[in-house]
Design a protein around this motif. Structure first.
Motif, PDB file in Angstrom:
ATOM      1  N   GLU A  48       0.832  -1.209   0.000  1.00  0.00           N
ATOM      2  CA  GLU A  48       0.000   0.000   0.000  1.00  0.00           C
ATOM      3  C   GLU A  48       0.866   1.258   0.000  1.00  0.00           C
ATOM      4  O   GLU A  48       0.555   2.246  -0.680  1.00  0.00           O
ATOM      5  CB  GLU A  48      -0.919  -0.008   1.216  1.00  0.00           C
ATOM      6  N   ALA A  49       1.962   1.219   0.752  1.00  0.00           N
ATOM      7  CA  ALA A  49       2.865   2.370   0.812  1.00  0.00           C
ATOM      8  C   ALA A  49       3.533   2.597  -0.542  1.00  0.00           C
ATOM      9  O   ALA A  49       3.663   3.741  -0.996  1.00  0.00           O
ATOM     10  CB  ALA A  49       3.924   2.141   1.888  1.00  0.00           C
ATOM     11  N   LEU A  50       3.953   1.539  -1.201  1.00  0.00           N
ATOM     12  CA  LEU A  50       4.581   1.663  -2.512  1.00  0.00           C
ATOM     13  C   LEU A  50       3.605   2.234  -3.534  1.00  0.00           C
ATOM     14  O   LEU A  50       3.980   3.075  -4.365  1.00  0.00           O
ATOM     15  CB  LEU A  50       5.108   0.303  -2.981  1.00  0.00           C
ATOM     16  N   GLN A  51       2.369   1.796  -3.470  1.00  0.00           N
ATOM     17  CA  GLN A  51       1.352   2.319  -4.380  1.00  0.00           C
ATOM     18  C   GLN A  51       1.146   3.813  -4.148  1.00  0.00           C
ATOM     19  O   GLN A  51       1.023   4.599  -5.100  1.00  0.00           O
ATOM     20  CB  GLN A  51       0.029   1.565  -4.188  1.00  0.00           C
ATOM     21  N   ARG A  52       1.116   4.203  -2.887  1.00  0.00           N
ATOM     22  CA  ARG A  52       0.938   5.619  -2.549  1.00  0.00           C
ATOM     23  C   ARG A  52       2.121   6.446  -3.038  1.00  0.00           C
ATOM     24  O   ARG A  52       1.942   7.530  -3.616  1.00  0.00           O
ATOM     25  CB  ARG A  52       0.783   5.756  -1.034  1.00  0.00           C
ATOM     26  N   LEU A  53       3.331   5.956  -2.854  1.00  0.00           N
ATOM     27  CA  LEU A  53       4.521   6.679  -3.295  1.00  0.00           C
ATOM     28  C   LEU A  53       4.596   6.763  -4.817  1.00  0.00           C
ATOM     29  O   LEU A  53       5.062   7.772  -5.362  1.00  0.00           O
ATOM     30  CB  LEU A  53       5.775   6.001  -2.736  1.00  0.00           C
ATOM     31  N   GLU A  54       4.111   5.724  -5.485  1.00  0.00           N
ATOM     32  CA  GLU A  54       4.074   5.771  -6.954  1.00  0.00           C
ATOM     33  C   GLU A  54       3.073   6.824  -7.420  1.00  0.00           C
ATOM     34  O   GLU A  54       3.347   7.599  -8.349  1.00  0.00           O
ATOM     35  CB  GLU A  54       3.705   4.404  -7.523  1.00  0.00           C
ATOM     36  N   THR A  55       1.926   6.886  -6.761  1.00  0.00           N
ATOM     37  CA  THR A  55       0.919   7.894  -7.102  1.00  0.00           C
ATOM     38  C   THR A  55       1.465   9.300  -6.923  1.00  0.00           C
ATOM     39  O   THR A  55       1.132  10.217  -7.678  1.00  0.00           O
ATOM     40  CB  THR A  55      -0.335   7.715  -6.218  1.00  0.00           C
ATOM     41  N   GLN A  56       2.321   9.469  -5.920  1.00  0.00           N
ATOM     42  CA  GLN A  56       2.911  10.787  -5.630  1.00  0.00           C
ATOM     43  C   GLN A  56       4.153  11.076  -6.471  1.00  0.00           C
ATOM     44  O   GLN A  56       4.828  12.078  -6.261  1.00  0.00           O
ATOM     45  CB  GLN A  56       3.260  10.872  -4.143  1.00  0.00           C
ATOM     46  N   ASP A  77       9.941   0.663 -13.857  1.00  0.00           N
ATOM     47  CA  ASP A  77      10.985   0.244 -14.787  1.00  0.00           C
ATOM     48  C   ASP A  77      10.658  -1.199 -15.141  1.00  0.00           C
ATOM     49  O   ASP A  77      11.103  -2.127 -14.465  1.00  0.00           O
ATOM     50  CB  ASP A  77      12.363   0.364 -14.144  1.00  0.00           C
ATOM     51  N   GLY A  78       9.862  -1.352 -16.182  1.00  0.00           N
ATOM     52  CA  GLY A  78       9.314  -2.672 -16.457  1.00  0.00           C
ATOM     53  C   GLY A  78       8.306  -3.021 -15.382  1.00  0.00           C
ATOM     54  O   GLY A  78       7.379  -2.258 -15.113  1.00  0.00           O
ATOM     55  N   ARG A  79       8.520  -4.126 -14.713  1.00  0.00           N
ATOM     56  CA  ARG A  79       7.626  -4.541 -13.634  1.00  0.00           C
ATOM     57  C   ARG A  79       8.127  -4.067 -12.270  1.00  0.00           C
ATOM     58  O   ARG A  79       7.454  -4.264 -11.259  1.00  0.00           O
ATOM     59  CB  ARG A  79       7.477  -6.065 -13.633  1.00  0.00           C
ATOM     60  N   SER A  80       9.293  -3.470 -12.250  1.00  0.00           N
ATOM     61  CA  SER A  80       9.889  -3.050 -10.982  1.00  0.00           C
ATOM     62  C   SER A  80       9.557  -1.600 -10.668  1.00  0.00           C
ATOM     63  O   SER A  80       9.333  -0.785 -11.562  1.00  0.00           O
ATOM     64  CB  SER A  80      11.416  -3.206 -11.039  1.00  0.00           C
ATOM     65  N   LEU A  81       9.543  -1.295  -9.371  1.00  0.00           N
ATOM     66  CA  LEU A  81       9.401   0.080  -8.906  1.00  0.00           C
ATOM     67  C   LEU A  81      10.779   0.592  -8.496  1.00  0.00           C
ATOM     68  O   LEU A  81      11.490  -0.083  -7.742  1.00  0.00           O
ATOM     69  CB  LEU A  81       8.449   0.153  -7.716  1.00  0.00           C
ATOM     70  N   ILE A  82      11.150   1.748  -8.997  1.00  0.00           N
ATOM     71  CA  ILE A  82      12.426   2.337  -8.624  1.00  0.00           C
ATOM     72  C   ILE A  82      12.190   3.751  -8.092  1.00  0.00           C
ATOM     73  O   ILE A  82      11.167   4.376  -8.373  1.00  0.00           O
ATOM     74  CB  ILE A  82      13.410   2.391  -9.819  1.00  0.00           C
ATOM     75  N   VAL A  83      13.143   4.223  -7.287  1.00  0.00           N
ATOM     76  CA  VAL A  83      13.063   5.589  -6.784  1.00  0.00           C
ATOM     77  C   VAL A  83      13.217   6.536  -7.962  1.00  0.00           C
ATOM     78  O   VAL A  83      14.142   6.401  -8.770  1.00  0.00           O
ATOM     79  CB  VAL A  83      14.165   5.853  -5.736  1.00  0.00           C
ATOM     80  N   ALA A  84      12.303   7.480  -8.088  1.00  0.00           N
ATOM     81  CA  ALA A  84      12.305   8.405  -9.219  1.00  0.00           C
ATOM     82  C   ALA A  84      13.485   9.366  -9.140  1.00  0.00           C
ATOM     83  O   ALA A  84      14.111   9.531  -8.090  1.00  0.00           O
ATOM     84  CB  ALA A  84      10.993   9.182  -9.259  1.00  0.00           C
ATOM     85  N   SER A  85      13.779   9.998 -10.244  1.00  0.00           N
ATOM     86  CA  SER A  85      14.804  11.032 -10.287  1.00  0.00           C
ATOM     87  C   SER A  85      14.224  12.250 -10.999  1.00  0.00           C
ATOM     88  O   SER A  85      13.198  12.153 -11.678  1.00  0.00           O
ATOM     89  CB  SER A  85      16.058  10.532 -11.016  1.00  0.00           C
ATOM     90  N   LEU A  86      14.872  13.387 -10.840  1.00  0.00           N
ATOM     91  CA  LEU A  86      14.404  14.629 -11.446  1.00  0.00           C
ATOM     92  C   LEU A  86      15.335  15.016 -12.592  1.00  0.00           C
ATOM     93  O   LEU A  86      16.558  15.014 -12.422  1.00  0.00           O
ATOM     94  CB  LEU A  86      14.387  15.756 -10.411  1.00  0.00           C
ATOM     95  N   ASP A  87      14.746  15.331 -13.758  1.00  0.00           N
ATOM     96  CA  ASP A  87      15.584  15.813 -14.850  1.00  0.00           C
ATOM     97  C   ASP A  87      15.846  17.307 -14.666  1.00  0.00           C
ATOM     98  O   ASP A  87      15.366  17.934 -13.718  1.00  0.00           O
ATOM     99  CB  ASP A  87      14.949  15.511 -16.216  1.00  0.00           C
ATOM    100  N   TYR A  88      16.606  17.885 -15.574  1.00  0.00           N
ATOM    101  CA  TYR A  88      17.037  19.285 -15.439  1.00  0.00           C
ATOM    102  C   TYR A  88      15.843  20.228 -15.343  1.00  0.00           C
ATOM    103  O   TYR A  88      15.799  21.119 -14.486  1.00  0.00           O
ATOM    104  CB  TYR A  88      17.918  19.657 -16.624  1.00  0.00           C
TER     105      TYR A  88
END
Length: 214
Positions: free
Chosen positions: A45-53, A59-70
């Motif tokens: 549930e926490a991962l789903q919430r963080l993905e929504t935010q 990355d395919g089927r995996s969840l990874i910590v997002a990054s910010l572009d320029y």
């Protein structure tokens, strides 16, 4: 007592914020459940919430910590400067003597942390949060919470740049001085200038023009 899902969410978010999990790191449900000692359901549930935010991305089927572009980085700092400037202006209007004392003590106490970028980064977050709270505007505080959540997606702290810690404390001192003087315009200007200088430092770090001290 907080529900388990909130606990799991806070634990993962804190791990991202503190750099335990960095942009690009893959988060595995079973590993997180074992790491934090909670069941997989609240982790899911926490991962789903963080993905929504937009804190996590696919990355395919995996969840990874997002990054910010320029462009996202520039947009984030632009919004942050304006909202934090408003918070400082309101703080100058509404701060109680006790809140001013807390802000002043933070500036003085944080001098002992110079040369320790990660400790300074945590102290810096506390200082900015206190300015937000001192604005006494709950809606502004909520928006700034969202902005600072996105700041957790930055892999390094600008306070790791040589000399930036001392400069940041000088800027904090100016912000607090303006709040103590009840000068809203000066407080807003000092805080926007502080954010602008932090952004310049970050751009120089990212370009390799300056190096970190760690």
């Amino acid at each position: 007592m907080k529900p388990p899902s909130t606990d799991a969410y806070s634990l993962i978010l804190e791990a991202i914020d503190s750099g335990v999990f960095k942009p690009g790191d893959r988060l595995v449900e079973s590993d997180l459940a074992e790491r934090f000692g909670v069941s997989r359901t609240p982790i899911r549930e926490a991962l789903q919430r963080l993905e929504t935010q937009s804190m996590l991305t696919r990355d395919g089927r995996s969840l990874i910590v997002a990054s910010l572009d320029y462009n996202q980085l520039s947009e984030l700092y632009t919004v942050r400067a304006e909202l934090e400037g408003l918070a400082a202006r309101l703080a100058a209007m509404h701060a109680t003597p006790e809140e001013m004392r807390v802000l002043r003590d933070m500036v003085e106490d944080d001098r002992a942390l110079i040369g320790r970028p990660q400790d300074m980064a945590r102290a810096n977050r506390r200082f900015h949060k206190q300015v937000h709270l001192t604005s006494h505007n709950r809606f502004l505080v909520q928006q700034l919470d969202l902005v600072h959540r996105s700041m957790a997606l930055l892999a390094t702290t600008s306070l790791a740049a040589e000399g930036r810690g001392e400069d940041a404390l000088t800027e904090h001192d100016a912000i607090v001085g303006a709040i103590e003087a009840r000068d809203g315009e000066a407080a807003a200007r000092a805080l926007r200038d502080h954010i602008s200088k932090a952004f310049v430092t970050r751009l120089k770090l990212d370009s390799g023009e300056i190096k970190t001290t760690v």
